[in-house]
Design an enzyme around this catalytic site. Sequence first.
Site, PDB file in Angstrom:
ATOM      1  N   ASP A 225     -20.234 -92.855  -7.969  1.00  0.00           N
ATOM      2  CA  ASP A 225     -19.414 -92.344  -9.067  1.00  0.00           C
ATOM      3  C   ASP A 225     -20.112 -92.524 -10.415  1.00  0.00           C
ATOM      4  O   ASP A 225     -19.517 -93.010 -11.372  1.00  0.00           O
ATOM      5  CB  ASP A 225     -18.045 -93.030  -9.062  1.00  0.00           C
ATOM      6  CG  ASP A 225     -17.345 -92.912  -7.715  1.00  0.00           C
ATOM      7  OD1 ASP A 225     -17.662 -93.696  -6.815  1.00  0.00           O
ATOM      8  OD2 ASP A 225     -16.502 -92.014  -7.562  1.00  0.00           O
ATOM      9  N   TYR A 255     -19.952 -84.934 -11.854  1.00  0.00           N
ATOM     10  CA  TYR A 255     -18.613 -84.678 -12.411  1.00  0.00           C
ATOM     11  C   TYR A 255     -18.547 -83.341 -13.149  1.00  0.00           C
ATOM     12  O   TYR A 255     -17.747 -83.168 -14.070  1.00  0.00           O
ATOM     13  CB  TYR A 255     -18.126 -85.840 -13.288  1.00  0.00           C
ATOM     14  CG  TYR A 255     -17.799 -87.056 -12.449  1.00  0.00           C
ATOM     15  CD1 TYR A 255     -18.810 -87.840 -11.919  1.00  0.00           C
ATOM     16  CD2 TYR A 255     -16.492 -87.374 -12.124  1.00  0.00           C
ATOM     17  CE1 TYR A 255     -18.528 -88.916 -11.091  1.00  0.00           C
ATOM     18  CE2 TYR A 255     -16.203 -88.454 -11.300  1.00  0.00           C
ATOM     19  CZ  TYR A 255     -17.214 -89.215 -10.792  1.00  0.00           C
ATOM     20  OH  TYR A 255     -16.933 -90.268  -9.970  1.00  0.00           O
ATOM     21  N   ASN A 301     -15.994 -86.327  -3.368  1.00  0.00           N
ATOM     22  CA  ASN A 301     -15.101 -85.198  -3.638  1.00  0.00           C
ATOM     23  C   ASN A 301     -15.612 -84.323  -4.782  1.00  0.00           C
ATOM     24  O   ASN A 301     -15.393 -83.121  -4.794  1.00  0.00           O
ATOM     25  CB  ASN A 301     -13.679 -85.694  -3.944  1.00  0.00           C
ATOM     26  CG  ASN A 301     -13.656 -86.745  -5.028  1.00  0.00           C
ATOM     27  OD1 ASN A 301     -14.318 -87.780  -4.906  1.00  0.00           O
ATOM     28  ND2 ASN A 301     -12.918 -86.498  -6.094  1.00  0.00           N
ATOM     29  N   HIS A 403     -17.534 -91.663   1.246  1.00  0.00           N
ATOM     30  CA  HIS A 403     -17.143 -91.791  -0.155  1.00  0.00           C
ATOM     31  C   HIS A 403     -15.845 -92.571  -0.403  1.00  0.00           C
ATOM     32  O   HIS A 403     -15.796 -93.477  -1.222  1.00  0.00           O
ATOM     33  CB  HIS A 403     -17.057 -90.402  -0.776  1.00  0.00           C
ATOM     34  CG  HIS A 403     -16.798 -90.416  -2.245  1.00  0.00           C
ATOM     35  ND1 HIS A 403     -17.682 -90.971  -3.148  1.00  0.00           N
ATOM     36  CD2 HIS A 403     -15.756 -89.961  -2.977  1.00  0.00           C
ATOM     37  CE1 HIS A 403     -17.181 -90.851  -4.364  1.00  0.00           C
ATOM     38  NE2 HIS A 403     -16.026 -90.250  -4.296  1.00  0.00           N
ATOM     39  N   HIS A 413      -5.789 -93.787  -5.628  1.00  0.00           N
ATOM     40  CA  HIS A 413      -6.336 -93.535  -4.277  1.00  0.00           C
ATOM     41  C   HIS A 413      -5.951 -94.612  -3.271  1.00  0.00           C
ATOM     42  O   HIS A 413      -6.617 -94.796  -2.257  1.00  0.00           O
ATOM     43  CB  HIS A 413      -7.861 -93.412  -4.279  1.00  0.00           C
ATOM     44  CG  HIS A 413      -8.404 -92.389  -5.219  1.00  0.00           C
ATOM     45  ND1 HIS A 413      -7.991 -91.077  -5.190  1.00  0.00           N
ATOM     46  CD2 HIS A 413      -9.334 -92.472  -6.204  1.00  0.00           C
ATOM     47  CE1 HIS A 413      -8.647 -90.412  -6.126  1.00  0.00           C
ATOM     48  NE2 HIS A 413      -9.454 -91.225  -6.753  1.00  0.00           N
ATOM     49  N   HIS A 440     -15.676 -93.798  -4.973  1.00  0.00           N
ATOM     50  CA  HIS A 440     -14.438 -93.057  -5.231  1.00  0.00           C
ATOM     51  C   HIS A 440     -13.466 -93.801  -6.135  1.00  0.00           C
ATOM     52  O   HIS A 440     -12.951 -93.241  -7.092  1.00  0.00           O
ATOM     53  CB  HIS A 440     -13.776 -92.695  -3.907  1.00  0.00           C
ATOM     54  CG  HIS A 440     -12.739 -91.623  -4.014  1.00  0.00           C
ATOM     55  ND1 HIS A 440     -12.933 -90.460  -4.727  1.00  0.00           N
ATOM     56  CD2 HIS A 440     -11.495 -91.520  -3.475  1.00  0.00           C
ATOM     57  CE1 HIS A 440     -11.853 -89.703  -4.621  1.00  0.00           C
ATOM     58  NE2 HIS A 440     -10.965 -90.321  -3.882  1.00  0.00           N
ATOM     59  N   VAL A 441     -13.196 -95.049  -5.792  1.00  0.00           N
ATOM     60  CA  VAL A 441     -12.318 -95.870  -6.620  1.00  0.00           C
ATOM     61  C   VAL A 441     -13.208 -96.537  -7.667  1.00  0.00           C
ATOM     62  O   VAL A 441     -14.156 -97.246  -7.320  1.00  0.00           O
ATOM     63  CB  VAL A 441     -11.586 -96.881  -5.724  1.00  0.00           C
ATOM     64  CG1 VAL A 441     -11.017 -98.031  -6.516  1.00  0.00           C
ATOM     65  CG2 VAL A 441     -10.491 -96.154  -4.949  1.00  0.00           C
TER      66      VAL A 441
HETATM   67 FE   LIG Z   1     -14.624 -89.654  -5.832  1.00  0.00          FE
END
Ligand SMILES: [Fe+2]
Length: 626
Positions: A225, A255, A301, A403, A413, A440-441
């Site tokens: 991330d 992103y 994602n 992920h 999440h 992800h987090v």
């Molecule tokens: Fe993510």
Amino acid sequence: MLKHISSSNAIVLVLLSFSVACLAKRGEEGAKRGEIVRKIIAEVGPSAFNYHNTTLCNPQIVGSYDACFNSGIRAVGNVDYNLTDPMVTFPVGGEPWGVSLTGPYPDGVTYRISWQTGNHSIGPLDTLVAPDTASMTPVVILTHNGKSIIHKGTALTYKRAYTSAALQSLDYLSPVINHVVLPNLKPGKKYTYMVGMDSMLSKSYTFKTLPLINIYPLRVGLTADIGQTVNSTVTRDHLIASKPHIILNVGDFSYADDYSVTTCDSPFGGPGGTCQPRWDAFATLWEPAWSTTPVISSAGNHEIEYSGINATLSPYDQVFSYPDNYPFLAWSSRYPVPGIVSDFGNINNNLYYATTVAGKIRVIVMNNYYAFGPGTMQYSWAIDELLNKFDRSVTPWLIVMFHSPPYHTLFTHYKEMDCFMSVYEDYFYAAGVDMVLNGHVHAYERTHPMYKYEEDTCGAVYITIGDGGNIEGPYRAFVDQLDPLNNNASFCSELSYNGMGPNENLAAGKMWGPSYQTAWNPPTCQTITFQPSTSVNGGAPLVLMTNSSTLGFCQNSQPLWSAHRDPSFGHGILEILSDTEMTMTWNRNIDGIMSSADGVKLSRVSGCDGKRKSMLKKLRRQSRKM
Ligand SMILES: [Fe+2]
Ligand SMILES: *[C@@H]1O[C@H](CO)[C@@H](O)[C@H](O)[C@H]1NC(C)=O
Ligand SMILES: *[C@@H]1O[C@H](CO)[C@@H](O)[C@H](O)[C@H]1NC(C)=O
Ligand SMILES: *[C@@H]1O[C@H](CO)[C@@H](O)[C@H](O)[C@H]1NC(C)=O
Ligand SMILES: *[C@@H]1O[C@H](CO)[C@@H](O)[C@H](O)[C@H]1NC(C)=O
Ligand SMILES: *[C@@H]1O[C@H](CO)[C@@H](O)[C@H](O)[C@H]1NC(C)=O
Ligand SMILES: *[C@@H]1O[C@H](CO)[C@@H](O)[C@H](O)[C@H]1NC(C)=O
Ligand SMILES: *[C@@H]1O[C@H](CO)[C@@H](O)[C@H](O)[C@H]1NC(C)=O
């Protein structure tokens, strides 16, 4: 034929403390070698499972007290570089830029160098003409021991509608993306290289291939991330200073898809879109880290870039072949996974893979945003990797990377991965996965070895390292905290998907999680689970199952399986010391790199063979029947 996993090597991780003497010794040695001295400040006591640490959000770091509890308030200073900022701009006259190194490939001696040339272009839909990449010959001039060899590669471009499906009006045509595969490199050796095309050569870069003998200690950098903000740069520079031999990057790169339909200037500015030039900016920003250290990644994602995809995605989509705007397109074109030697931009080649690092660390990379249930290609591949292909007597370490984190306690999440785990956790356990790496987090969390929401010395350690610095900011609230901005309601009670809490979703037979993930779930998957209150303070769980007075969706304090959690930005370092021991340190940006906010030694103990073997036998029998 099924391979046999040697029982004498069956694996368990236990947590051991760093002794004070050991620390002092490390410090001296580190100083002697001119390396960074790591101060391990989180010591694990004699009973490792009793160690739990929570750091709460620091209002000074995110900007205000309210920002700690309201994710709608942007964290201070955490913005992407302006696209005109020198940190993210690149030359457009044909000079190479955005160089990255991928590998090792599964054979352990192949790597790939990738870079861009020229500028992207943006224009009305279907008007942009791609250059003739087939006639281009990108080269890498690779030098070792004074001898240079020219390796030739492949150039490609990709095009995608620049805006959402609803407003398709512009196309983005990528710069030329170049991939050169370097086979048969000598292990553990220093190489220098220049990249280029048509006599336009880059500066000289240096990297070291991973060793195949005497590999320990081996330093593995962990990021996820990461994005392209000033905070990303701090993470990047700390990562470089940590001198990893390899980087495992657990997804969510640029992103680009945080930008609105109509403009690349303002993120979150309107209906979803994707600002493809952000991928170009990203490549420039991360070159200093990624051109000199081999990287392997999983897709997050933000690599899907769902917006504008002209396709219906179902749990059983097996091959993507849509007319326009493929999912994972930018990612597959720019950062193909290790193993690919041709057809680089083909998304169907780039969804999951396994490779071996330094001959000893098997890394299985899954994609939890792609069809994964029984009957899918990913499932058949993954269980074959876990049940049959992994041989601990050859590769003592087994790391799985995907992920989204199954086990973490942040509000955002929370419990998104229960379906995925209902499919795979037994396979992880039976195969003896040492560590599961997730992102992800946007926070750090390390669990004790665990299985199905309980500490278990035979289970895997889960590391969430999704705090690389991206524009969305650090996550700040834990599910078990009370929300002072909402009359001290528990964050757990504020959890919602489909506009409903867990009980209502369960009753309605709905899935728990965002649509881009549940779309790939097996349709009958149980995604909402409840556990007893096994938390540091005990007590009643925060949101009870409607028909139970003991089972809860969240515990009322840090769960016993959670060892250390901290909502800050940073990177991780695994230092693999032997076939049985490694240290995990987490380096928060706010501490600089001279001290680590979490450090723990992980070591194998025996005693899990019986449990493992019977589960393995059962799962193999089941898989033969399928
Ligand atoms: Fe993510
Ligand atoms: C918990 O971790 C923080 C850093 O994240 C550290 O400052 C603190 O000393 C740790 N507490 C314990 C009890 O180890
Ligand atoms: C991000 O960087 C800004 C600017 O240096 C700093 O003020 C902020 O505290 C950083 N955020 C985090 C979460 O580290
Ligand atoms: C980006 O930087 C340029 C030059 O400093 C400035 O003119 C422009 O307004 C900036 N754009 C944004 C969105 O901040
Ligand atoms: C690269 O292309 C973009 C989009 O067409 C344009 O805005 C930008 O000015 C170009 N960059 C340079 C340095 O020419
Ligand atoms: C998707 O593409 C197909 C084939 O080009 C076209 O028939 C269909 O209308 C498109 N759907 C949407 C929603 O744009
Ligand atoms: C929330 O809890 C805190 C700490 O216990 C307390 O100081 C505060 O007054 C409470 N706020 C409300 C709105 O109840
Ligand atoms: C509560 O309901 C769930 C789902 O309907 C069911 O699976 C579970 O067995 C029930 N639990 C109790 C304690 O009745």
